[in-house]
Design a protein around this motif. Structure first.
Motif, mmCIF file in Angstrom:
data_model
loop_
_atom_site.group_PDB
_atom_site.id
_atom_site.type_symbol
_atom_site.label_atom_id
_atom_site.label_comp_id
_atom_site.label_asym_id
_atom_site.label_seq_id
_atom_site.Cartn_x
_atom_site.Cartn_y
_atom_site.Cartn_z
ATOM 1 N N PHE A 103 -3.149 -15.097 15.156
ATOM 2 C CA PHE A 103 -4.999 -15.159 14.117
ATOM 3 C C PHE A 103 -5.462 -14.802 15.254
ATOM 4 O O PHE A 103 -6.259 -13.662 15.140
ATOM 5 N N PHE B 151 -4.603 -11.103 15.136
ATOM 6 C CA PHE B 151 -5.652 -10.561 14.308
ATOM 7 C C PHE B 151 -6.609 -9.546 14.376
ATOM 8 O O PHE B 151 -7.262 -8.409 14.246
ATOM 9 N N SER C 83 -5.424 -5.420 6.028
ATOM 10 C CA SER C 83 -5.437 -6.767 5.032
ATOM 11 C C SER C 83 -4.215 -7.618 4.482
ATOM 12 O O SER C 83 -4.141 -8.416 4.880
ATOM 13 N N LEU D 111 -3.121 -10.205 7.535
ATOM 14 C CA LEU D 111 -4.302 -11.533 7.495
ATOM 15 C C LEU D 111 -2.848 -11.823 5.992
ATOM 16 O O LEU D 111 -3.104 -13.094 6.722
ATOM 17 N N ALA E 152 -1.749 -15.372 6.847
ATOM 18 C CA ALA E 152 -2.356 -16.659 5.998
ATOM 19 C C ALA E 152 -0.329 -17.434 5.286
ATOM 20 O O ALA E 152 0.163 -18.410 5.366
ATOM 21 N N LEU F 36 2.213 -1.666 -7.309
ATOM 22 C CA LEU F 36 1.178 -2.681 -7.039
ATOM 23 C C LEU F 36 2.892 -4.356 -7.742
ATOM 24 O O LEU F 36 2.627 -5.916 -8.133
ATOM 25 N N PHE G 29 4.581 -11.805 -4.275
ATOM 26 C CA PHE G 29 3.286 -13.016 -3.910
ATOM 27 C C PHE G 29 4.143 -14.044 -5.149
ATOM 28 O O PHE G 29 4.534 -14.874 -4.626
ATOM 29 N N PHE H 189 4.529 -17.724 -3.449
ATOM 30 C CA PHE H 189 3.893 -18.753 -3.165
ATOM 31 C C PHE H 189 4.450 -20.056 -4.203
ATOM 32 O O PHE H 189 3.975 -21.801 -4.091
ATOM 33 N N ILE I 8 5.472 -23.174 -1.121
ATOM 34 C CA ILE I 8 3.427 -23.584 -0.623
ATOM 35 C C ILE I 8 3.408 -24.596 -1.750
ATOM 36 O O ILE I 8 2.769 -23.822 -2.716
ATOM 37 N N LYS J 224 0.327 -31.021 3.985
ATOM 38 C CA LYS J 224 1.176 -30.385 4.798
ATOM 39 C C LYS J 224 0.858 -30.385 6.341
ATOM 40 O O LYS J 224 0.750 -29.043 7.008
ATOM 41 N N TYR K 44 -3.808 -19.790 -6.984
ATOM 42 C CA TYR K 44 -2.133 -18.781 -6.628
ATOM 43 C C TYR K 44 -3.246 -18.202 -7.458
ATOM 44 O O TYR K 44 -2.629 -16.672 -7.144
ATOM 45 N N SER L 184 -6.120 -15.800 -6.946
ATOM 46 C CA SER L 184 -6.276 -14.880 -5.241
ATOM 47 C C SER L 184 -5.070 -14.008 -5.490
ATOM 48 O O SER L 184 -6.029 -12.663 -4.834
ATOM 49 N N ILE M 268 -6.178 -9.575 -5.469
ATOM 50 C CA ILE M 268 -5.657 -8.985 -4.417
ATOM 51 C C ILE M 268 -5.024 -7.438 -5.362
ATOM 52 O O ILE M 268 -5.213 -6.703 -4.544
ATOM 53 N N LEU M 269 -4.584 -8.460 -6.102
ATOM 54 C CA LEU M 269 -4.001 -6.785 -6.489
ATOM 55 C C LEU M 269 -4.464 -5.779 -7.607
ATOM 56 O O LEU M 269 -4.566 -4.921 -7.538
ATOM 57 N N LEU N 103 -12.026 -2.504 -1.765
ATOM 58 C CA LEU N 103 -11.353 -3.013 -0.747
ATOM 59 C C LEU N 103 -12.486 -4.423 -0.309
ATOM 60 O O LEU N 103 -11.810 -5.149 0.613
ATOM 61 N N ILE O 7 -10.087 -7.363 -2.398
ATOM 62 C CA ILE O 7 -8.731 -7.649 -1.711
ATOM 63 C C ILE O 7 -9.230 -8.723 -0.362
ATOM 64 O O ILE O 7 -8.498 -9.746 -0.347
ATOM 65 N N ASP O 8 -10.518 -8.239 0.270
ATOM 66 C CA ASP O 8 -10.881 -9.618 1.405
ATOM 67 C C ASP O 8 -11.135 -10.752 0.378
ATOM 68 O O ASP O 8 -10.898 -11.532 1.189
ATOM 69 N N ILE P 122 -8.021 -12.394 -0.517
ATOM 70 C CA ILE P 122 -6.985 -13.301 0.605
ATOM 71 C C ILE P 122 -7.672 -14.713 1.625
ATOM 72 O O ILE P 122 -7.176 -15.379 1.644
ATOM 73 N N ASN P 123 -9.323 -14.703 1.160
ATOM 74 C CA ASN P 123 -9.794 -15.233 1.865
ATOM 75 C C ASN P 123 -10.157 -16.549 1.079
ATOM 76 O O ASN P 123 -9.514 -18.020 1.031
ATOM 77 N N LEU Q 223 -6.966 -17.094 -1.071
ATOM 78 C CA LEU Q 223 -5.183 -17.927 -0.846
ATOM 79 C C LEU Q 223 -5.915 -18.471 0.670
ATOM 80 O O LEU Q 223 -4.878 -19.328 0.475
ATOM 81 N N LEU Q 224 -6.377 -17.954 1.315
ATOM 82 C CA LEU Q 224 -6.350 -19.643 2.726
ATOM 83 C C LEU Q 224 -6.609 -20.835 2.160
ATOM 84 O O LEU Q 224 -6.453 -21.788 3.023
ATOM 85 N N ILE R 290 -4.434 -22.569 0.719
ATOM 86 C CA ILE R 290 -3.052 -23.064 1.625
ATOM 87 C C ILE R 290 -3.506 -24.311 2.468
ATOM 88 O O ILE R 290 -3.057 -25.411 2.314
ATOM 89 N N LEU S 164 -10.182 -20.240 10.102
ATOM 90 C CA LEU S 164 -10.423 -18.989 9.905
ATOM 91 C C LEU S 164 -11.242 -18.006 8.922
ATOM 92 O O LEU S 164 -11.478 -16.902 9.406
ATOM 93 N N ALA T 291 -12.961 -14.971 9.122
ATOM 94 C CA ALA T 291 -12.381 -13.630 8.223
ATOM 95 C C ALA T 291 -13.479 -12.447 7.187
ATOM 96 O O ALA T 291 -13.723 -11.552 6.462
#
Lengths: 491, 236, 119
Positions: A128, A131, A169, A172, A176, B12, B19, B23, B26, B32, C10, C13, C17-18, C37, C40-41, C44-45, C47-48, C51, C80, C84
């Protein structure tokens, strides 16, 4: 014993303090990057003998790895950090009298932060953190490409920003996915546990990471931003982008494939992509009339050659790839600095307008010739040694497909020789029109050009200066158990 | 245009397939936690902050926060460089008719006069108490910048003093790095926590964490205000 | 029902992104591409954060006595995401300022009409 975290900490402190110096006097800001990068070069040289015996692992904050961020300063890291600091130091001397457009103080802050980002990428041991430093490098370069606020500069910066941001991106997403499965962010920790994961999962993650780094490294088909960005930026920034920024992309790909994922089966595909990039770069460069665009396409081609050598997974192959990185960085920085000075004096970017400058600007033209001959690969320059090593490494593999690859690489070299000879012929043997007022006067601009030319000749004649360090660096990339042992075994 | 749409949809679909493969590996909500067990179990005694996210952000992974502060600084400086206009070109064509037409309504003016100090106080509360409650330097700095944005919207002729704002930005960053280098001098590791840790769950605890967060709060507040000011093109 | 609960974060998120990537690849207005843009950010946030979630646990702040170290979620993805988000905001600010300059030179925001910006 100097702590290597000063290599990142001191330039960052100086960069934050440039606006404060600017309150006192407007003219101090130009000289601060020179002082800071000189300190960096001195510290790196002092650390090299010690690192060749025993690599240093510095933990930030005092906890033990893998529970902290650590800097892994091995032979590869210190070699790249010395190269980056050295080139940055020379280009910052050039920029003192080349950058005249306001606001100059902000240019120097952004330049110094770009250097910090690049040094941080090669020294860190945590994905990270990689990144974050990659983003520092990318965002400073977006702002610097748009520095001349003319029509082409802003358009090239917009294109670079959109594609570069999508690339970051992707990186990142890769980070992740790695954290989601392994629960840790330390590169050595992930490298030691990599076999416990599903191969399909690792393949998808590696695809995201290589695409992300590949956009910055300009591997085909992801290189649409490079010709515009490198030709519309100020010439000192073109030298830094072509010399350093795209090499960090290649470093990212190498670290992911060799050290972390141990993905030996994908290396043939990477070598093939490198060859494709080489052909397309050289063929497009042949048709150009604008000299900076020609040099940008030539950069794409050379990155293809470096990636191809990286895909040959033997120790001589990786050694040859690192040597090619040194020779291309020195030669391309020299070519961009010299071309920038010539364009500034003549006032136009086309090759035809550079005719006859051999007599009026003798030092600059001679340095340009040295740079282009080194890039083609003629003896006794540095490019000859590196290209010979690549050919040897490919022949040693003893598979027939690599012989076909070498034939294609030699064809690309012939095309490259074609356009560089055309430019040199223009410089020396054609007559120029209304060149009366052109002289070479500025010391700040000529000193870096002369030093770079001397370095190219010195490394070409006596490559023993750097071969010891490069051999150890190649060994670090190929033997991942050593890398894991330094960090987790406790040095 | 049609070919571009078809090629994009194919790309895409490939990414969506990627994906779906990853996914599913996880599982959502399963335990975890790996490295973070160390941070959770030993966080309070090693750093003194009861907010474990703050101790991770500023102590265990403080280098990332330094990089993030640098990124925001680059954005502010880059914006100033790209939108720079020569001072002589920018002529003030101010006539009274234009000024009267742009004056904001009475509710906005009175409300922002009342709310501005309260917003600043709230933002300062967030970044001073970063180690005790959710929040911290970045969140508090964003709230402070939104207070300044309210003043910009309500009074079209006011602007901040650009010089002191840039001095505050640089000082914020320098204090962060200065503490890191002091840690290097005192205990041999960059960014180590060298001040006494105090009693947990009180205001004066957790060593260097409140000091860094106050510096970061100031810096982020003035960075974002400087960005808004450059985009509006207003300061002299 | 349980199946949908497990996958909906999931799916959302990944969907963001798509959608963001579709906008960047296909649309021709510069401001819409910049918004893509940002999508997309954001994806991803999300998604993080997903997790790091563990079922049935609470925030990692030990301010009251009922919370002990076996009862909290993972604090690292939250750190993280803090970084981001700030990086995303910085890129967005720079992109908008360059877009202002592009508009001043070309008087249009349509990327297919600007001379070389055509991919």
């Amino acid at each position: 014993m100097v702590n290597p975290s000063l290599l990142i900490g001191l330039p960052l402190a100086f960069a934050f303090s440039i606006p404060l110096f600017g309150l006192v006097s407007k003219r101090i800001g130009k000289y601060i990057p020179i002082v800071t990068l000189l300190i960096n070069v001195v510290i790196s040289f002092m650390l090299i003998p010690q690192i060749l015996k025993n690599p240093i692992v510095v933990s930030i904050g005092g906890w033990s790895p893998p529970f902290c961020i650590n800097l892994v300063v091995g032979p590869l890291g210190i070699f790249l950090a010395t190269l980056i600091s050295g080139i940055g130091f020379l280009v910052s001397i050039y920029a003192v009298s080349y950058i005249k457009e306001e606001p100059t103080e902000k240019y120097h802050i952004l330049f110094l932060l770009l250097m910090v980002g690049a040094i941080g990428i090669v020294l860190t041991g945590d994905i990270f953190n990689l990144f974050v430093f990659f983003e520092i490098l990318c965002i400073s370069s977006y702002a610097l490409v748009a520095y001349y606020k003319d029509k082409e500069g802003t358009e090239a910066a917009m294109k670079y920003l959109i594609q570069g941001s999508v690339g970051s991106s992707f990186i990142l997403i890769g980070v992740a996915l790695l954290y989601g499965f392994f629960g840790t962010l330390n590169m050595a920790d992930i490298a030691s546990r990599i076999t416990s994961a599903n191969p399909t999962y690792l393949f998808v993650t590696l695809a995201f990471l290589i695409t992300g780094f590949g956009i910055e490294a300009a591997i085909f088909p992801l290189n649409a931003w490079l010709p515009d960005a490198h030709s519309s930026a100020p010439s000192s920034i073109s030298a830094i982008l072509s010399g350093i920024a795209i090499k960090t992309g290649v470093y990212g790909v190498a670290r992911m494939v060799y050290t972390m994922f141990n993905a030996n089966s994908i290396l043939l595909f990477i070598a093939f992509l490198g060859l494709l990039t080489l052909l397309i770069g050289e063929m497009c460069a042949f048709r150009q009339d604008d000299i900076k665009r020609l040099l940008a396409y030539s950069s794409i081609g050379q990155i293809g050659l470096i990636t191809f050598a990286l895909g040959i997974a033997t120790s001589l192959g990786v050694f040859a790839s690192l040597f090619q990185i040194v020779s291309h960085t020195l030669a391309k920085a020299l070519l961009f600095l010299a071309a920038g000075y010539m364009i500034y004096r003549v006032g136009s970017k086309s090759i035809a307008s550079l005719s006859g400058l051999g007599k009026k600007m003798p030092l600059t033209s001679f340095a340009f010739t040295i740079g282009s001959f080194s890039l083609i690969g003629l003896p006794p320059f540095a490019g000859f040694v590196s290209k010979l090593s690549i050919v040897y490494a490919a022949i040693q593999v003893k598979k027939p497909i690599f012989l076909a690859f070498i034939a294609i690489a030699l064809i690309a070299t012939i095309i490259e020789a074609g356009y560089f000879f055309k430019i040199v012929q223009n410089l020396y043997f054609k007559k120029g029109k209304n060149l009366d007022k052109i002289t070479e006067t500025s010391g700040y601009i000529l000193i870096p050009i002369i030093i770079l030319a001397i370095l190219i000749i010195a490394i070409g004649v006596h490559p023993q200066f750097i071969t010891g360090l490069l051999k150890e660096s190649a060994k670090e990339l190929l033997e991942r158990a050593g890398y894991v042992g330094w960090v987790l075994g406790g040095t | 245009m049609r070919t571009r749409k078809i090629v994009s949809i194919i790309i895409l679909l490939i990414i969506a397939g990627g994906f779906m493969i990853t996914f599913s590996q996880i599982p959502f909500g399963k335990d975890k936690i790996n490295v973070a067990n160390y941070y959770i179990s030993r966080g309070i005694e090693e750093t003194g902050a009861v907010n474990i996210v703050t101790s991770v952000v500023l102590n265990y992974r403080g280098f990332d926060t330094l990089g993030e502060v640098t990124v925001l600084f680059i954005a502010a400086i880059g914006l100033g460089a790209v939108l720079f206009v020569e001072k002589r070109v920018q002529k003030h064509t101010s006539d009274n008719k234009e000024d009267k037409a742009k004056r904001a309504s009475l509710i906005l003016r009175t409300g922002s006069n009342l709310l501005f100090p309260l917003i600043l106080l709230f933002g300062a509360y967030i970044f001073i108490h970063g180690h005790l409650t959710p929040g911290g330097g970045f969140q508090g700095g964003a709230v402070v910048a939104s207070g300044f944005l309210l003043i910009y919207l309500a009074f079209p002729k006011q602007s901040i003093n650009k010089k002191s704002s840039s001095v505050a930005e640089s000082l914020g960053g320098l204090i962060f790095i200065g503490i890191g280098l002091l840690g290097l001098i005192f205990s041999g590791y960059f960014l180590s926590n060298f001040l006494p840790k105090g009693i947990p769950n009180t205001l004066f605890s957790a060593g260097i964490i409140p000091i860094i967060y106050i510096a970061v709060g100031f810096k982020v507040g003035f960075d974002l205000t400087g960005i808004i000011d450059d985009l509006l093109g207003r300061s002299k | 029902m349980n199946l949908i609960y497990n996958w909906m974060y999931y799916i959302s998120s990944g969907g963001l992104i798509l959608i963001g990537m579709y906008i960047v690849l296909v649309k021709t207005n510069l401001i819409k591409i910049i918004i893509g843009l940002h999508f997309i950010d954001t994806g991803i946030n999300i998604l993080l954060i997903c997790i790091g979630y563990v079922k049935g646990r609470t925030a990692p702040i030990f301010s009251t006595s009922g919370i002990n170290p076996t009862n909290v979620v993972d604090p690292v993805p939250q750190a993280l995401v803090l970084t981001a988000i700030v990086i995303g905001v910085a890129v967005l600010a720079l992109a908008l300022s360059i877009a202002i300059k592009v508009y001043e030179h070309n008087k249009t925001l349509n990327v297919s009409k600007i001379k070389r910006l055509k991919w």
